[in-house]
Design a protein around this motif. Structure first.
Motif, short mmCIF file in Angstrom:
data_model
loop_
_atom_site.label_atom_id
_atom_site.label_comp_id
_atom_site.label_asym_id
_atom_site.label_seq_id
_atom_site.Cartn_x
_atom_site.Cartn_y
_atom_site.Cartn_z
N GLN A 26 7.84 5.71 -26.46
CA GLN A 26 8.37 5.75 -25.11
C GLN A 26 7.24 5.57 -24.08
N ASP A 27 6.10 6.23 -24.32
CA ASP A 27 4.96 6.08 -23.41
C ASP A 27 4.44 4.64 -23.42
N GLU A 28 4.41 4.01 -24.61
CA GLU A 28 3.95 2.63 -24.71
C GLU A 28 4.89 1.69 -23.95
N ALA A 29 6.18 1.94 -24.05
CA ALA A 29 7.15 1.11 -23.33
C ALA A 29 6.96 1.26 -21.82
N LYS A 30 6.75 2.49 -21.37
CA LYS A 30 6.51 2.72 -19.94
C LYS A 30 5.24 2.01 -19.49
N ALA A 31 4.20 2.07 -20.33
CA ALA A 31 2.94 1.41 -19.98
C ALA A 31 3.14 -0.10 -19.86
N GLU A 32 3.93 -0.68 -20.75
CA GLU A 32 4.18 -2.12 -20.69
C GLU A 32 4.94 -2.48 -19.41
N ILE A 33 5.88 -1.62 -19.01
CA ILE A 33 6.65 -1.86 -17.79
C ILE A 33 5.73 -1.80 -16.57
N ILE A 34 4.88 -0.80 -16.53
CA ILE A 34 3.94 -0.66 -15.41
C ILE A 34 2.98 -1.85 -15.38
N GLU A 35 2.51 -2.26 -16.55
CA GLU A 35 1.60 -3.40 -16.62
C GLU A 35 2.28 -4.68 -16.14
N LEU A 36 3.55 -4.85 -16.50
CA LEU A 36 4.30 -6.04 -16.06
C LEU A 36 4.46 -6.04 -14.54
N ALA A 37 4.82 -4.89 -13.98
CA ALA A 37 4.96 -4.79 -12.52
C ALA A 37 3.63 -5.09 -11.83
N ASN A 38 2.56 -4.53 -12.37
CA ASN A 38 1.23 -4.76 -11.78
C ASN A 38 0.81 -6.22 -11.89
N SER A 39 1.09 -6.85 -13.02
CA SER A 39 0.68 -8.24 -13.20
C SER A 39 1.43 -9.17 -12.24
N ARG A 40 2.66 -8.79 -11.88
CA ARG A 40 3.44 -9.58 -10.91
C ARG A 40 3.15 -9.16 -9.47
N GLY A 41 2.42 -8.05 -9.31
CA GLY A 41 2.09 -7.57 -7.98
C GLY A 41 3.31 -7.02 -7.24
N ILE A 42 4.19 -6.36 -7.98
CA ILE A 42 5.42 -5.82 -7.38
C ILE A 42 5.58 -4.36 -7.77
N SER A 43 6.45 -3.65 -7.04
CA SER A 43 6.72 -2.25 -7.34
C SER A 43 7.71 -2.16 -8.51
#
Length: 198
Positions: A22-39
């Motif tokens: 679950q933590d890894e999935a959350k990290a991937e989601i945060i990384e995806l948002a950051n890579s797109r520069g969006i919230s």
């Protein structure tokens, strides 16, 4: 704001120190948002758009499959399917940076290459090339270019593997608008003839 950021940092630290799935999935989601520069809220909207486009593409493919079963495939549906796939890949390739995504890109690439080769072989046997074969081939070239670019970006395929596919020149000659026009032209020819005769 600071507490949300702190929670993200804590979760990332847990990931570094033996994370749960679950933590890894959350990290991937945060990384995806950051890579797109969006919230994260903006990312939810992007995911909604992805789901809508994916569903639209699936429906178009189902229509295509149904028409093939009934022996009445219209070139227009095929062209639309090719461009829907291209749109999905061009807009959302970065959603597939994980291991499952690279496997998906390999499978999609293999399927498109098989289809392209099949259409090209029909073009060879239908000498001279028919308008329909030309339209199918050119529409597929648009999808192939997108999937190959994305497969390279997510490391699903190497440049050597792409070269080994030996596809030749897959540069499309026509735009989406022109391919749609060409695919509907025959349907309207009889209408134009009747109008001209009256």
């Amino acid at each position: 704001m600071i507490s949300a950021f702190q929670a993200q940092v804590e979760m990332l630290e847990r990931c570094l120190n033996g994370a749960s799935e679950q933590d890894e999935a959350k990290a991937e989601i945060i990384e995806l948002a950051n890579s797109r520069g969006i919230s994260l809220n903006e990312l939810k909207e992007v995911i909604k758009q992805l789901r809508e486009k994916f569903n639209k593409t699936v429906k178009a493919f189902e229509k295509c499959v149904q028409e093939v079963k009934n022996d009445e495939l219209t070139i227009l549906y095929f062209v639309r399917c090719c461009f829907l796939v291209k749109e999905l890949i061009d807009e959302f390739w970065d959603f597939f940076l994980d291991n499952n995504g690279t496997k998906a890109f390999r499978k999609i690439t293999e399927a498109l290459v098989r289809l392209y080769r099949e259409v090209k072989s029909q073009a060879v046997s239908a000498n001279p090339q028919t308008d329909e074969i030309y339209i199918l081939t050119d529409a597929l070239k648009h999808s192939l270019q997108s999937i190959i670019r994305a497969a390279l970006r997510v490391n699903a395929l190497s440049q050597e593997e792409i070269n080994a596919l030996d596809l030749g020149d897959i540069t499309p000659q026509e735009s989406e608008t022109m391919l749609i026009f060409l695919s509907t032209r025959k349907r309207w020819e009889s209408v134009y003839k009747r109008l001209a005769e009256s």
